[in-house]
Write a protein that holds these residues in place. Structure first.
Motif, PDB file in Angstrom:
ATOM      1  N   ASN A  35       2.892   9.486   7.539  1.00 50.95           N
ATOM      2  CA  ASN A  35       3.249   8.835   8.681  1.00 50.95           C
ATOM      3  C   ASN A  35       1.843   7.842   8.749  1.00 50.95           C
ATOM      4  OD1 ASN A  35       5.496   9.335   9.063  1.00 50.95           O
ATOM      5  ND2 ASN A  35       5.282  10.911  10.605  1.00 50.95           N
ATOM      6  N   ARG A  36       1.348   7.270   7.925  1.00 48.96           N
ATOM      7  CA  ARG A  36       0.112   6.360   7.675  1.00 48.96           C
ATOM      8  C   ARG A  36       0.663   4.944   7.654  1.00 48.96           C
ATOM      9  NH1 ARG A  36      -3.983   8.396   3.278  1.00 48.96           N
ATOM     10  NH2 ARG A  36      -2.502   7.132   2.222  1.00 48.96           N
ATOM     11  N   TRP A  37       1.384   4.668   8.950  1.00 53.37           N
ATOM     12  CA  TRP A  37       2.187   3.248   8.786  1.00 53.37           C
ATOM     13  C   TRP A  37       0.930   2.089   8.662  1.00 53.37           C
ATOM     14  CZ3 TRP A  37       7.350   2.797   8.590  1.00 53.37           C
ATOM     15  CH2 TRP A  37       7.813   3.909   8.999  1.00 53.37           C
ATOM     16  N   TYR A  38      -0.280   1.838   9.257  1.00 52.85           N
ATOM     17  CA  TYR A  38      -0.959   0.988   9.289  1.00 52.85           C
ATOM     18  C   TYR A  38      -1.913   0.917   8.219  1.00 52.85           C
ATOM     19  CZ  TYR A  38       1.163   0.493  13.767  1.00 52.85           C
ATOM     20  OH  TYR A  38       2.084   0.291  14.776  1.00 52.85           O
ATOM     21  N   GLU A  39      -2.013   2.109   7.289  1.00 50.38           N
ATOM     22  CA  GLU A  39      -3.010   2.079   6.053  1.00 50.38           C
ATOM     23  C   GLU A  39      -2.361   1.812   4.869  1.00 50.38           C
ATOM     24  OE1 GLU A  39      -3.041   5.319   8.024  1.00 50.38           O
ATOM     25  OE2 GLU A  39      -4.607   4.795   9.582  1.00 50.38           O
ATOM     26  N   ASP A  40      -1.026   2.218   4.870  1.00 54.44           N
ATOM     27  CA  ASP A  40      -0.412   1.948   3.364  1.00 54.44           C
ATOM     28  C   ASP A  40       0.564   0.910   3.432  1.00 54.44           C
ATOM     29  OD1 ASP A  40      -1.587   4.510   2.618  1.00 54.44           O
ATOM     30  OD2 ASP A  40       0.158   5.805   3.141  1.00 54.44           O
ATOM     31  N   GLN A  41       0.854   0.405   2.072  1.00 56.80           N
ATOM     32  CA  GLN A  41       1.799  -0.759   2.003  1.00 56.80           C
ATOM     33  C   GLN A  41       2.964   0.091   2.235  1.00 56.80           C
ATOM     34  OE1 GLN A  41       1.335  -3.079  -1.286  1.00 56.80           O
ATOM     35  NE2 GLN A  41       0.592  -5.021  -0.075  1.00 56.80           N
ATOM     36  N   LEU A  42       4.086  -0.608   2.698  1.00 56.00           N
ATOM     37  CA  LEU A  42       5.315   0.115   2.594  1.00 56.00           C
ATOM     38  C   LEU A  42       6.327  -0.560   1.664  1.00 56.00           C
ATOM     39  CD1 LEU A  42       5.924  -0.377   6.601  1.00 56.00           C
ATOM     40  CD2 LEU A  42       5.187   1.685   5.297  1.00 56.00           C
ATOM     41  N   GLU A  43       7.348   0.270   0.972  1.00 54.13           N
ATOM     42  CA  GLU A  43       8.165  -0.110   0.137  1.00 54.13           C
ATOM     43  C   GLU A  43       9.454  -0.373   0.634  1.00 54.13           C
ATOM     44  OE1 GLU A  43       9.678   0.915  -4.430  1.00 54.13           O
ATOM     45  OE2 GLU A  43       8.237   2.311  -3.266  1.00 54.13           O
ATOM     46  N   ALA A  44      10.124  -1.504   0.373  1.00 55.58           N
ATOM     47  CA  ALA A  44      11.658  -1.796   1.045  1.00 55.58           C
ATOM     48  C   ALA A  44      12.472  -1.332  -0.397  1.00 55.58           C
ATOM     49  CB  ALA A  44      11.658  -2.974   1.408  1.00 55.58           C
ATOM     50  N   ALA A  45      13.933  -1.431   0.195  1.00 55.02           N
ATOM     51  CA  ALA A  45      14.996  -0.644  -0.621  1.00 55.02           C
ATOM     52  C   ALA A  45      15.119  -2.082  -1.801  1.00 55.02           C
ATOM     53  CB  ALA A  45      16.266  -0.682   0.083  1.00 55.02           C
ATOM     54  N   CYS A  46      14.927  -3.302  -1.203  1.00 58.44           N
ATOM     55  CA  CYS A  46      15.117  -4.532  -2.248  1.00 58.44           C
ATOM     56  C   CYS A  46      14.039  -4.828  -3.183  1.00 58.44           C
ATOM     57  CB  CYS A  46      15.139  -5.775  -1.359  1.00 58.44           C
ATOM     58  SG  CYS A  46      13.623  -6.224  -0.340  1.00 58.44           S
ATOM     59  N   GLY A  47      12.899  -3.942  -2.904  1.00 57.41           N
ATOM     60  CA  GLY A  47      11.684  -4.149  -4.007  1.00 57.41           C
ATOM     61  C   GLY A  47      10.636  -4.671  -3.564  1.00 57.41           C
ATOM     62  N   LYS A  48      10.484  -5.163  -2.363  1.00 52.41           N
ATOM     63  CA  LYS A  48       9.267  -5.846  -1.880  1.00 52.41           C
ATOM     64  C   LYS A  48       8.479  -4.863  -1.311  1.00 52.41           C
ATOM     65  CE  LYS A  48      11.709 -10.173  -0.927  1.00 52.41           C
ATOM     66  NZ  LYS A  48      12.003 -11.258   0.089  1.00 52.41           N
ATOM     67  N   THR A  49       7.089  -5.101  -1.110  1.00 55.20           N
ATOM     68  CA  THR A  49       6.359  -4.178  -0.645  1.00 55.20           C
ATOM     69  C   THR A  49       5.426  -5.468   0.461  1.00 55.20           C
ATOM     70  OG1 THR A  49       4.416  -4.873  -2.349  1.00 55.20           O
ATOM     71  CG2 THR A  49       5.891  -2.832  -2.503  1.00 55.20           C
ATOM     72  N   GLY A  50       4.940  -4.680   1.370  1.00 57.36           N
ATOM     73  CA  GLY A  50       4.199  -5.341   2.543  1.00 57.36           C
ATOM     74  C   GLY A  50       3.469  -4.474   3.760  1.00 57.36           C
ATOM     75  N   TRP A  51       2.951  -4.943   4.478  1.00 59.97           N
ATOM     76  CA  TRP A  51       2.172  -4.303   5.452  1.00 59.97           C
ATOM     77  C   TRP A  51       3.122  -4.530   6.851  1.00 59.97           C
ATOM     78  CZ3 TRP A  51      -1.870  -1.521   3.689  1.00 59.97           C
ATOM     79  CH2 TRP A  51      -2.589  -2.280   2.597  1.00 59.97           C
ATOM     80  N   LEU A  52       2.999  -3.476   7.470  1.00 57.47           N
ATOM     81  CA  LEU A  52       3.856  -3.389   8.925  1.00 57.47           C
ATOM     82  C   LEU A  52       3.433  -4.551   9.772  1.00 57.47           C
ATOM     83  CD1 LEU A  52       5.953  -1.854  10.442  1.00 57.47           C
ATOM     84  CD2 LEU A  52       4.071  -0.493  11.486  1.00 57.47           C
ATOM     85  N   ALA A  53       4.397  -5.185  10.402  1.00 54.49           N
ATOM     86  CA  ALA A  53       4.029  -6.206  11.516  1.00 54.49           C
ATOM     87  C   ALA A  53       4.397  -5.549  12.860  1.00 54.49           C
ATOM     88  CB  ALA A  53       4.814  -7.519  11.302  1.00 54.49           C
TER      89      ALA A  53
END
Length: 75
Positions: A35-53
């Motif tokens: 549950n490291r929401w702010y330290e890890d890049q997140l991966e979406a189902a569409c294939g995109k990755t990014g940081w939580l806003a």
């Protein structure tokens, strides 16, 4: 002996309405390890990755078409 059924895309990406930094779409993402929401890049189902806003967006936001399509085709 048979193998257990493979998890669906909806089961792999359970978290809804996650917006990435500088993004205008809401994605379905995997839960980060530990549950490291702010330290890890997140991966979406569409294939995109990014940081939580976490702030407000400066315009309209909508569902990601790629995530919606990925969930619908594998459901």
């Amino acid at each position: 002996m048979t193998a257990p059924p493979a998890p669906t895309v909806a089961e792999q990406f359970p978290v809804k309405d996650v917006r990435f930094v500088n993004g205008r779409t809401h994605h379905r993402t995997r839960r980060p390890v530990g549950n490291r929401w702010y330290e890890d890049q997140l991966e979406a189902a569409c294939g995109k990755t990014g940081w939580l806003a976490t702030g407000y967006s400066l315009g309209p936001t909508r569902e990601c078409r790629g995530c919606t399509r990925a969930i619908a085709t594998n459901a």
